[in-house]
Write a protein that holds these residues in place. Structure first.
Motif, short mmCIF file in Angstrom:
data_model
loop_
_atom_site.label_atom_id
_atom_site.label_comp_id
_atom_site.label_asym_id
_atom_site.label_seq_id
_atom_site.Cartn_x
_atom_site.Cartn_y
_atom_site.Cartn_z
N THR A 71 0.87 -1.18 0.00
CA THR A 71 0.00 0.00 0.00
C THR A 71 0.90 1.23 0.00
OG1 THR A 71 -0.08 0.06 2.41
CG2 THR A 71 -1.86 -1.11 1.30
N ASN A 109 -4.17 -1.07 -5.10
CA ASN A 109 -5.43 -1.07 -4.36
C ASN A 109 -5.49 -2.41 -3.63
OD1 ASN A 109 -8.14 -1.69 -3.67
ND2 ASN A 109 -8.85 -0.13 -5.09
N PRO A 110 -5.45 -2.41 -2.30
CA PRO A 110 -5.38 -3.67 -1.55
C PRO A 110 -6.50 -4.64 -1.89
CG PRO A 110 -5.05 -1.81 -0.08
CD PRO A 110 -5.44 -1.25 -1.40
N ALA A 154 -5.72 -5.66 4.97
CA ALA A 154 -6.28 -4.57 4.16
C ALA A 154 -7.31 -3.77 4.95
CB ALA A 154 -6.89 -5.13 2.88
N GLU A 166 -5.44 -1.56 7.18
CA GLU A 166 -4.87 -0.45 6.41
C GLU A 166 -5.91 0.63 6.13
OE1 GLU A 166 -1.40 -0.55 6.64
OE2 GLU A 166 -1.47 0.25 4.61
N TRP A 211 -2.96 4.13 7.37
CA TRP A 211 -1.86 3.58 6.57
C TRP A 211 -0.73 3.09 7.48
CZ3 TRP A 211 3.31 5.32 5.53
CH2 TRP A 211 3.96 4.54 4.57
N ASP A 249 -0.01 -3.37 7.04
CA ASP A 249 0.79 -3.89 5.93
C ASP A 249 1.64 -5.10 6.32
OD1 ASP A 249 2.50 -2.30 7.42
OD2 ASP A 249 3.73 -1.76 5.70
#
Lengths: 426, 209
Positions: free
Chosen positions: A379, B103-104, B168, B171, B175, B179
């Motif tokens: 990401t 895009n996760p 995801a 996230e 952010w 991850d």
């Protein structure tokens, strides 16, 4: 009933270029060739209110001359002989008028180089808007389209190069490095940007080798790479072999060029030498300029992600004491400091930290100008700390307006389109 | 690596019954019966010298037949893994064309596509090809035998994809929060893909040897 022609529609040149760029294949065969005898075009660098370094590579054997004149008055043309050393010619033009735009070219009276342009730095007491282009990571085997788009499409006061202007990985000897540089600078997009305006450049790892650091790169290799760097990115240096320096553009901006690669000492926790750190702090504190642009080749921003933290050793985050000292100092003296950085192969706009020290400071990761693979993170940075993050190749155009202390950052893609725009009050 | 494992496995399989077991040694009727589920119809070239099976003797296969079996099995597995990776990566990189960043959720879909392609090609084709070389075996039973083992790495792959989904979701909240979880899920899925590859091959070869 509508009928459809089965004849395929021919692709436009633009479509072919974009397809080649997307595939990572540089459309070198379609690039405008350089002027005969001057394969790398022309360049100007580190201009002051009165002086400008001009540069070219010359493949001939005849006497070489530089001609220059104010853009507004071709009749005021001047001409001087210039010495060619190892194929490169460099001259420091003098007696320029502050803030004036100039045109220059090299000639051997048979062949003439590309025509270059630069603007002399504005007077020390001048306060006016300025426009700079900023980028990094220009892998010479990629299309480099943003450099051409911005070089050809904008009126710039200077180009700030954040390093990785050449990928010299694998070079060992001086001739290896020179060949890498000349191959890169012969690319049409590089020539377009370098003839459009003057350059102020620092280096990053790929001017030496991947992840170059004195911790594991030999001094000999650093020395050779540094010599080749100075031979191809002309710079007005304050001491032998010293990359860090500053350039003033009136009371609007002062540009602090850091050397984030050549003075590291991880055993002592030093990302930059104590002398360089002291010079930077003093410079920021004493500068009369509204904006202090710090050319910092690897981000100082905190990237609070496990994957980014795994590689923290290669940037300021891996040297927490120096980083904290500098950010605290800037917090205390905060007045127009803007961090400009590259290396990550992501264009990023945001704050240095989410909270605490540095949370009010802005950092822009500019570029990559030419990367064939996006950053592999799962990401990319996002809010609230970050306003934008994208792997799209770009050059950032900065509009500095000292009247309201604002900086408009436009991330411009290879087709000249603005990918992202944001205005920061500093 | 997969190829090497399969060759080792095939090399380690017993010689055709009656060879190397001492003079006069004979396989048991039970063993022979369990090895011959079907009667070969169109034997591939290279196994022409192999005598036809009978109800009392096991099928013997020549070296060329074994080489063909292993090569084609390995080849299909390599193709399936390659196709799965290409499909997964293509899905992952698709959003870059839109806004230059991953895009996760699309990547998560890519992982499922990856597993699906691997399953579809490897699990459906490998037993089929193995029984082409060893037609005395029933393809459905071979597939069932392989599935006994290969379902576990496939399940691990699905678990990896689920882990990625959890990451995801984290996230989405902020952010950098998820991850590491996403990376663990991705690693699990990719490793599972290769383990599935190896086990599918070994289990299939084991079922037809």
């Amino acid at each position: 009933m509508k009928t459809r022609s089965l004849t395929p529609t021919p692709l436009t040149r633009r479509e072919i270029l974009l397809a080649l760029a997307a595939s990572g294949c540089a459309p070198e065969a379609r690039e405008t060739p350089a002027a005969d005898g001057f394969p790398c075009g022309v360049s100007s660098a580190d201009v002051t209110t009165t002086n400008a370094l001009v540069w070219t590579v010359y493949s001939g054997a005849d006497p070489l001359f530089v001609e220059w004149w104010p853009a507004s008055d071709e009749n005021a043309r001047q001409r001087r002989a210039v010495e060619v050393i190892d194929g490169a010619a460099q001259l420091d033009l003098t007696n320029l008028t502050a803030g004036e735009r100039y045109v220059f070219r090299f000639t051997d009276d048979t062949r003439t180089s590309d025509t270059g342009r630069f603007r002399a730095a504005i007077a020390d007491d001048a306060l006016e808007p300025l426009t700079f282009a900023v980028s990094s990571c220009a892998r010479q085997t990629t299309a480099l389209l943003p450099l051409a788009a911005v070089g050809n499409g904008f009126t710039l006061d200077a180009f700030l190069c954040l390093g990785d202007a050449v990928y010299a990985d694998g070079a060992i000897t001086r001739s290896d490095y020179d060949a890498k540089w000349r191959g890169a600078l012969a690319r049409a997009p590089n020539r377009a940007m370098r003839r459009a305006t003057s350059t102020i450049a620092t280096w990053d790892d790929h001017e030496v080798e991947n992840d170059a650091s004195p911790d594991h790169t030999t001094p000999e290799r650093f020395s050779i790479a540094r010599d080749s760097f100075f031979a191809h990115q002309p710079a007005r240096i304050d001491a032998p072999n010293r990359i860090w320096r500053s350039r003033r553009w009136g009371r609007t901006a002062e540009i602090f060029v850091l050397d984030c690669r050549g003075e590291r000492n991880s055993a002592a926790g030093q990302y930059i030498s104590p002398e360089q750190l002291q010079w930077l702090k003093q410079g920021i504190a004493n500068s009369p300029a509204t904006f202090k642009l710090v050319l910092n080749s690897v981000p100082i921003g905190n990237y609070p992600s496990a994957l980014f933290q795994a590689l923290a050793k290669d940037r300021w985050d891996g040297y927490p004491e120096q980083r904290r000292e500098l950010l605290e100092f800037v917090d205390q003296h905060r007045s127009g400091v803007l961090w400009l950085t590259g290396d990550f192969h992501i264009g990023v706009a945001g704050r240095v930290a989410l909270d605490g020290v540095g949370a009010e400071q802005v950092e822009l990761a500019c570029g990559p100008a030419g990367s064939n693979l996006p950053n592999p993170a799962l990401t990319y940075p996002s809010g609230p700390q970050f306003d934008y993050a994208s792997a799209d190749n770009n050059v950032v155009v900065l509009d500095l307006d000292p009247s309201n202390r604002s900086v408009r950052a436009r991330f411009v893609g290879g087709d000249g389109r603005v990918l992202f725009e944001h205005t920061y009050a500093l | 690596m997969t190829w090497a494992l399969l060759v080792l496995f095939a090399a380690g399989s017993p010689l055709p019954r009656g060879e190397g077991q001492g003079e006069g040694a004979q396989p048991s009727a039970v063993a022979a019966a369990s090895d011959t589920n079907t009667i070969p119809q169109n034997r591939p070239e290279g196994s022409a010298a192999t005598p036809p099976p009978s109800s009392s003797t096991p099928v013997e296969h020549g070296a060329l037949n074994t080489l063909g079996l292993v090569s084609s099995t390995t080849g299909v597995l390599a193709v399936s893994t390659g196709a799965a990776l290409v499909a997964g990566l293509s899905t992952h990189f698709a959003p870059f064309a839109v806004n230059g960043r991953p895009n996760p959720w699309v990547s998560n879909g890519g992982m499922l596509v990856m597993l699906g392609v691997q399953f579809a090609i490897a699990h459906l084709l490998v037993p089929q090809i193995a029984t082409w070389w060893r037609p005395e075996h029933d393809v459905i039973r071979v597939r069932e035998k392989a599935w006994e083992f290969s379902r576990w790495p496939l399940a691990a792959g699905a678990l990896g994809a689920l882990t990625y989904t959890v990451g995801a979701v984290l996230e989405e909240t902020r952010w950098g929060r998820g991850d590491a979880v996403m990376a663990a899920g991705l690693l699990t899925t990719v490793l599972s893909l290769f383990v599935f590859d190896v086990i599918e091959g070994l289990a299939t070869l084991g079922a037809v040897r």
